[in-house]
Design a protein around this motif. Structure first.
Motif, PDB file in Angstrom:
ATOM      1  N   UNK A   2      55.556  64.211   0.499  1.00 44.64           N
ATOM      2  CA  UNK A   2      54.751  63.737  -0.630  1.00 44.64           C
ATOM      3  C   UNK A   2      54.257  64.879  -1.515  1.00 44.64           C
ATOM      4  N   UNK A   3      53.980  64.546  -2.770  1.00 48.90           N
ATOM      5  CA  UNK A   3      53.330  65.466  -3.697  1.00 48.90           C
ATOM      6  C   UNK A   3      51.966  65.876  -3.147  1.00 48.90           C
ATOM      7  N   UNK A   4      51.305  64.957  -2.449  1.00 48.42           N
ATOM      8  CA  UNK A   4      50.071  65.279  -1.753  1.00 48.42           C
ATOM      9  C   UNK A   4      48.794  65.094  -2.550  1.00 48.42           C
ATOM     10  N   UNK A   5      48.883  64.488  -3.730  1.00 51.46           N
ATOM     11  CA  UNK A   5      47.670  64.329  -4.536  1.00 51.46           C
ATOM     12  C   UNK A   5      46.801  63.155  -4.075  1.00 51.46           C
ATOM     13  N   UNK A   6      47.412  62.150  -3.417  1.00 48.68           N
ATOM     14  CA  UNK A   6      46.674  60.955  -3.001  1.00 48.68           C
ATOM     15  C   UNK A   6      47.029  60.594  -1.551  1.00 48.68           C
ATOM     16  N   UNK A   7      46.801  61.523  -0.607  1.00 46.61           N
ATOM     17  CA  UNK A   7      47.293  61.262   0.753  1.00 46.61           C
ATOM     18  C   UNK A   7      46.608  60.081   1.442  1.00 46.61           C
TER      19      UNK A   7
END
Lengths: 278, 278
Positions: B57-62
């Motif tokens: 994931x991009x990891x901005x909204x885990x």
């Protein structure tokens, strides 16, 4: 008379589907027109009657996709172990028969579950360990070769041009395109190419891999597994794609359009023999 | 004073990562320049210490991604069952604590394996059965609303503009963008939106869903699961995406760029109140 040894080949169906289908659409003026869309079909893979996976595919190369999937997932190590691959679209499935059977696979598949990502499809932990062992050979890449290749690629991607919604991948030797495959899932396109390489005993070390898609971790992992040391893309790069390319030594050239490209890793391998004059 | 009932919320970390990272690249002239790339990180999901999956994931909204994944995979039925969601990037994992535990999940997850597609991530057989029950309400869609929405969307997709390599998805009410999320996997972007809708108790029936990505079977399935009856995309449509949209009644508008669009299903719902004059 060919001097090549006779290669083993599994018995295989040839059940490629047409890639595009006619549809009627309505445009912004309310006008009805004819268009084409890319195929997408579920293909459930059975090995010796054990259900393995359902792949959503364009369906043009189901046997090669099956082969490449089994190889890239590490489920079958030798092609001689595969007796036959029979695709039957009436039941949307492919039946693989092996010599050594699937004993112990249930455990393998169960372990896969817990590390398989939605939309990723990689066996994360195990594959990372395998990549730790891998160092790809560093090969010089001529700028003129990249331009020749991009020019030759223009003649491919038929499905994309007529219907969109697919990604194209190519295995290339210098500027020559050896294999070009499009699929609705780019992982499928890579797997199908890996399947054909396995079938024809084509090595990856002296090749370049092209994709219309983004250079994510999974793309770099698959290309590294195929031992191809250079990856070229029209699209961008992700952080983990770059981190992995640095780790295993895949030259990463992205944003390649017209005369432009950006080298994200392995710039030392580039031979600038065709610098644009503008 | 708000009259809204106090909504239950799990205890959650707020561990969003920065979306882009600086890199040094070399261009076609051999010039070094600075660029940015999108993040991509493995996030392994544990529920009550049971390992479920690794998402890239991009990891901005885990946290939202975790919520939406659990909901869309049918693993957790009620948000009240989730006590806490704690992301720890140092160990690239998220720990979910539930009230009712994971008894019986191992079997669920094992069954998932055999029907989860590489690059698809859907539980094919079970989800098809569930879709058989589903009929979405048919809502009129104004052409002027589509144009207003496309205009408003131009102000989003920050990550794509700066670094590429991501897909953007949006939940929209008329021309208004309620939620916009980008991720390296478009399935993740949809799941994260589903997670926020679950958390905030936002229904899908009066909404439209926008994606920069292709309208494949999985995109239609996920949007239908969220009860959103209209799907808008800049890209194309696949055959199974269209077949499923016809089946459950999702209006499918694709190739939407500038003033142009093509309606692949549900053209009867379109109100042509803003036909372009050219």
């Amino acid at each position: 008379m060919s001097t090549a040894a006779i290669r083993y080949r599994p018995e295989m169906s040839r059940s490629g589907l047409p890639p595009t289908y006619a549809v009627t659409v309505v445009d912004e003026q309310g006008r009805t027109e004819e268009g084409r869309i890319a195929g997408e079909f579920p293909l459930t893979l059975y090995v010796d009657r054990l259900e393995i996976v359902t792949l959503m595919t364009l369906g043009t190369h189901p046997e090669a996709l099956t082969l490449g999937y089994l190889k890239n997932q590490g489920l079958v190590r030798s092609i001689e172990d595969i007796v036959s691959i029979q695709v039957d679209w009436d039941v949307q499935s492919v039946a693989v028969t092996t010599r050594s059977g699937t004993e112990g696979w249930e455990e393998k598949l169960a372990r896969r579950t817990v590390t398989t990502g939605c939309g990723q499809g990689t066996v994360f932990g195990r594959i990372m360990e395998e990549l730790d062992q891998l160092q790809l050979p560093q090969k010089p890449i001529r700028q003129s070769t990249i331009y020749g290749l991009l020019k030759n690629l223009n003649e491919y991607n038929d499905v994309y041009k007529s219907a969109g919604a697919v990604h194209g991948c190519a295995l290339c030797k210098d500027s020559e395109i050896l294999i070009f495959i499009e699929d609705v899932g780019r992982h499928n396109a890579v797997d199908a190419i890996a399947g054909l390489m396995w079938l024809e005993d084509i090595g990856g070390e002296d090749k370049m891999f092209y994709t219309t898609g983004r250079l994510t971790s999974e793309m770099v992992i698959k290309v590294a597994q195929m031992r191809v040391p250079a990856l070229l893309s029209r699209s961008g790069v992700t952080k983990m794609g770059l981190d992995l390319a640095r780790k295993v030594g895949v030259t990463l050239i992205a944003r390649a359009k017209g005369r432009h490209f950006l080298v994200y890793h392995g710039a030392d391998n580039l031979l600038y023999d065709a610098r644009p004059s503008f």
